[in-house]
Design an enzyme around this catalytic site. Structure first.
Site, mmCIF file in Angstrom:
data_model
loop_
_atom_site.group_PDB
_atom_site.id
_atom_site.type_symbol
_atom_site.label_atom_id
_atom_site.label_comp_id
_atom_site.label_asym_id
_atom_site.label_seq_id
_atom_site.Cartn_x
_atom_site.Cartn_y
_atom_site.Cartn_z
ATOM 1 N N ALA A 24 47.094 33.227 38.166
ATOM 2 C CA ALA A 24 47.004 31.903 37.512
ATOM 3 C C ALA A 24 45.749 31.760 36.657
ATOM 4 O O ALA A 24 45.470 30.668 36.157
ATOM 5 C CB ALA A 24 47.056 30.806 38.578
ATOM 6 N N THR A 25 45.003 32.835 36.470
ATOM 7 C CA THR A 25 43.749 32.708 35.711
ATOM 8 C C THR A 25 43.959 32.786 34.198
ATOM 9 O O THR A 25 43.031 32.517 33.436
ATOM 10 C CB THR A 25 42.744 33.808 36.119
ATOM 11 O OG1 THR A 25 43.392 35.078 35.998
ATOM 12 C CG2 THR A 25 42.247 33.615 37.535
ATOM 13 N N GLY A 81 47.239 33.312 30.770
ATOM 14 C CA GLY A 81 48.607 33.565 30.344
ATOM 15 C C GLY A 81 49.668 32.698 30.999
ATOM 16 O O GLY A 81 49.503 31.491 31.165
ATOM 17 N N ARG A 135 39.676 36.874 39.180
ATOM 18 C CA ARG A 135 38.472 36.363 38.515
ATOM 19 C C ARG A 135 38.139 34.972 39.052
ATOM 20 O O ARG A 135 38.711 33.972 38.632
ATOM 21 C CB ARG A 135 38.694 36.367 36.996
ATOM 22 C CG ARG A 135 38.712 37.779 36.421
ATOM 23 C CD ARG A 135 39.141 37.795 34.985
ATOM 24 N NE ARG A 135 40.544 37.471 34.797
ATOM 25 C CZ ARG A 135 41.150 37.370 33.618
ATOM 26 N NH1 ARG A 135 40.476 37.556 32.507
ATOM 27 N NH2 ARG A 135 42.433 37.074 33.548
ATOM 28 N N ASN A 154 53.985 36.350 39.537
ATOM 29 C CA ASN A 154 53.695 36.500 38.106
ATOM 30 C C ASN A 154 52.620 37.549 37.822
ATOM 31 O O ASN A 154 52.642 38.197 36.788
ATOM 32 C CB ASN A 154 53.264 35.126 37.573
ATOM 33 C CG ASN A 154 52.564 35.238 36.237
ATOM 34 O OD1 ASN A 154 53.178 35.456 35.200
ATOM 35 N ND2 ASN A 154 51.224 35.084 36.253
ATOM 36 N N TYR A 174 55.183 51.360 32.590
ATOM 37 C CA TYR A 174 55.275 49.889 32.608
ATOM 38 C C TYR A 174 56.749 49.483 32.704
ATOM 39 O O TYR A 174 57.107 48.637 33.533
ATOM 40 C CB TYR A 174 54.612 49.265 31.374
ATOM 41 C CG TYR A 174 54.764 47.755 31.357
ATOM 42 C CD1 TYR A 174 54.118 46.959 32.305
ATOM 43 C CD2 TYR A 174 55.590 47.119 30.432
ATOM 44 C CE1 TYR A 174 54.275 45.573 32.326
ATOM 45 C CE2 TYR A 174 55.746 45.739 30.442
ATOM 46 C CZ TYR A 174 55.092 44.968 31.389
ATOM 47 O OH TYR A 174 55.250 43.610 31.407
HETATM 48 P P1 NDP Z 1 47.783 37.921 31.375
HETATM 49 O O1 NDP Z 1 46.983 39.183 31.303
HETATM 50 O O2 NDP Z 1 47.387 36.808 30.484
HETATM 51 O O3 NDP Z 1 47.822 37.410 32.872
HETATM 52 C C1 NDP Z 1 47.973 38.280 33.962
HETATM 53 C C2 NDP Z 1 47.575 37.585 35.241
HETATM 54 O O4 NDP Z 1 47.801 38.479 36.324
HETATM 55 C C3 NDP Z 1 46.124 37.180 35.259
HETATM 56 O O5 NDP Z 1 46.000 35.894 35.801
HETATM 57 C C4 NDP Z 1 45.480 38.205 36.184
HETATM 58 O O6 NDP Z 1 44.414 37.611 36.906
HETATM 59 C C5 NDP Z 1 46.636 38.507 37.141
HETATM 60 N N1 NDP Z 1 46.468 39.812 37.762
HETATM 61 C C6 NDP Z 1 46.489 41.029 37.163
HETATM 62 N N2 NDP Z 1 46.228 41.997 38.060
HETATM 63 C C7 NDP Z 1 46.032 41.371 39.259
HETATM 64 C C8 NDP Z 1 45.712 41.820 40.555
HETATM 65 N N3 NDP Z 1 45.550 43.126 40.821
HETATM 66 N N4 NDP Z 1 45.552 40.916 41.533
HETATM 67 C C9 NDP Z 1 45.709 39.607 41.268
HETATM 68 N N5 NDP Z 1 46.028 39.104 40.073
HETATM 69 C C10 NDP Z 1 46.172 39.980 39.071
HETATM 70 O O7 NDP Z 1 49.272 38.385 31.083
HETATM 71 P P2 NDP Z 1 50.661 37.564 31.084
HETATM 72 O O8 NDP Z 1 50.460 36.148 31.433
HETATM 73 O O9 NDP Z 1 51.327 37.906 29.827
HETATM 74 O O10 NDP Z 1 51.413 38.337 32.244
HETATM 75 C C11 NDP Z 1 51.982 37.701 33.365
HETATM 76 C C12 NDP Z 1 53.204 38.486 33.793
HETATM 77 O O11 NDP Z 1 54.182 38.455 32.753
HETATM 78 C C13 NDP Z 1 52.961 39.967 34.072
HETATM 79 O O12 NDP Z 1 53.721 40.329 35.209
HETATM 80 C C14 NDP Z 1 53.502 40.664 32.813
HETATM 81 O O13 NDP Z 1 53.907 41.975 33.101
HETATM 82 C C15 NDP Z 1 54.654 39.763 32.484
HETATM 83 N N6 NDP Z 1 55.170 39.776 31.119
HETATM 84 C C16 NDP Z 1 54.331 39.559 30.045
HETATM 85 C C17 NDP Z 1 54.859 39.543 28.770
HETATM 86 C C18 NDP Z 1 53.996 39.366 27.563
HETATM 87 O O14 NDP Z 1 54.431 39.774 26.456
HETATM 88 N N7 NDP Z 1 52.828 38.754 27.675
HETATM 89 C C19 NDP Z 1 56.308 39.675 28.542
HETATM 90 C C20 NDP Z 1 57.056 39.899 29.736
HETATM 91 C C21 NDP Z 1 56.511 39.911 30.976
HETATM 92 P P3 NDP Z 1 43.006 38.302 37.211
HETATM 93 O O15 NDP Z 1 42.699 39.224 36.076
HETATM 94 O O16 NDP Z 1 42.060 37.151 37.339
HETATM 95 O O17 NDP Z 1 43.227 39.001 38.501
HETATM 96 C C1 8X3 Z 2 55.812 42.676 28.078
HETATM 97 C C2 8X3 Z 2 56.730 42.790 26.916
HETATM 98 O O1 8X3 Z 2 57.917 44.494 25.418
HETATM 99 O O2 8X3 Z 2 55.467 44.517 25.482
HETATM 100 O O3 8X3 Z 2 56.475 42.860 29.272
HETATM 101 O O4 8X3 Z 2 56.727 45.368 27.300
HETATM 102 S S1 8X3 Z 2 56.709 44.363 26.259
#
Ligand code: NDP
Ligand code: 8X3
Length: 252
Positions: free
Chosen positions: A10-11, A13, A35, A87, A153
């Site tokens: 939740a930090t 995206g 974070r 998420n 991925y």
């Molecule tokens: P962000 O990088 O903006 O957010 C990712 C979040 O996941 C952060 O809050 C981060 O928090 C947390 N996170 C990552 N690793 C860990 C860990 N080891 N433990 C706890 N928390 C963790 O990316 P998105 O919001 O885009 O991604 C969210 C989800 O959506 C992911 O599963 C991603 O694969 C998926 N997704 C994203 C797409 C895109 O194009 N953006 C498209 C499709 C799916 P912190 O770093 O504080 O731990």
């Molecule tokens: C994130 C979207 O297409 O970059 O899951 O993998 S993509």
């Protein structure tokens, strides 16, 4: 009625946008991330702006003992989780399999697959005990189609797809809804993380078209939680209008 929602990652995206959406609707939130400062900022903003109760839990979803401590140690009232949103996740690197970095692979597998499993393993029994609940897994278009250099991925998101289906079958007789939301390209910190802080490369991903935003994804996540008890959306793919699949974009 106020619900209790647990959102991992939740930090930033999607996760941050999802917490805002539920807080706007008066729900109480358990929010997680590594974070601490950002997590506390989100918690403060939600409490001050929306007057909801927020429990920030700072831990790494890859570390099973930390997940156990955080979820196992929840005070009784916070154990009544109505909705779990798995998420937290990431891509690290984008390159051919024969040149892949094992550490990148492990980060993705440990976060996207094992982290999701650790969370589900601890929260699902709480829902089973109450005979209600909703688990929402954030998958990806990358879990439906592979693309060049996406190998591991994509593999983790195909795993999320399979795990979501298996979870739904196993929880069927416990009145628990299970939904997968699979977005296409969305501008968050995702590409910055994938390209290890290379901002120019990350920004380039979203040039020439309008990507999804965290708020767009949050709208859909919220929507699937508003349906009547007898009605579940199992699976949903959401894309920018300018993206047809992992390979086809209309860039101008
Ligand atoms: P962000 O990088 O903006 O957010 C990712 C979040 O996941 C952060 O809050 C981060 O928090 C947390 N996170 C990552 N690793 C860990 C860990 N080891 N433990 C706890 N928390 C963790 O990316 P998105 O919001 O885009 O991604 C969210 C989800 O959506 C992911 O599963 C991603 O694969 C998926 N997704 C994203 C797409 C895109 O194009 N953006 C498209 C499709 C799916 P912190 O770093 O504080 O731990
Ligand atoms: C994130 C979207 O297409 O970059 O899951 O993998 S993509």
């Amino acid at each position: 009625m106020k619900k209790t929602i647990l959102v991992t990652g939740a930090t930033s995206g999607f996760g941050k946008a999802i917490t805002l959406k539920f807080a706007q609707n008066g729900d109480n939130l358990i929010i997680t991330g590594r974070r601490k400062e950002l997590l506390d900022d989100v918690a403060k903003e939600l409490v001050l702006t929306y007057n909801v109760e927020v429990l920030p839990l700072c831990f790494d979803v890859r570390k099973q003992e930390e997940v156990q401590e955080a979820i196992g140690g929840l005070p009784a009232k916070w154990k009544k989780i109505d909705i779990l949103i798995n998420n937290a996740g990431l891509a690290v690197g984008l390159g051919p399999i024969q040149e892949g970095l094992i550490d990148d692979w492990e980060r993705m597998i440990d976060t996207n697959v094992k982290g999701l499993l650790y969370m589900t393993r601890l929260v699902a029994p709480l829902m089973v005990a109450r005979n209600k609940g909703h688990i929402i897994n954030i998958g990806s278009i990358a879990g439906r189609e592979v693309y060049p250099n996406g190998n591991v991925y994509c593999g983790t998101k195909f795993a999320v797809d399979a795990i979501t289906k298996g979870t739904r079958v196993d929880l069927l007789t416990h009145n628990i809804k299970v939904t997968q939301i699979a977005p296409g390209a969305a501008e968050t910190e995702f590409s910055l993380v994938r390209f290890k802080g290379d901002k120019e490369r990350a920004d380039n991903v979203y040039k020439g078209f309008t990507p999804l935003t965290g708020a767009d994804v949050a709208e859909v996540v919220y929507y699937v939680t508003t349906l009547p008890d007898h009605f579940n959306i199992n699976d949903i793919v959401i894309m920018p209008t300018a993206q047809a699949d992992t390979m086809h974009f209309y860039k101008r």
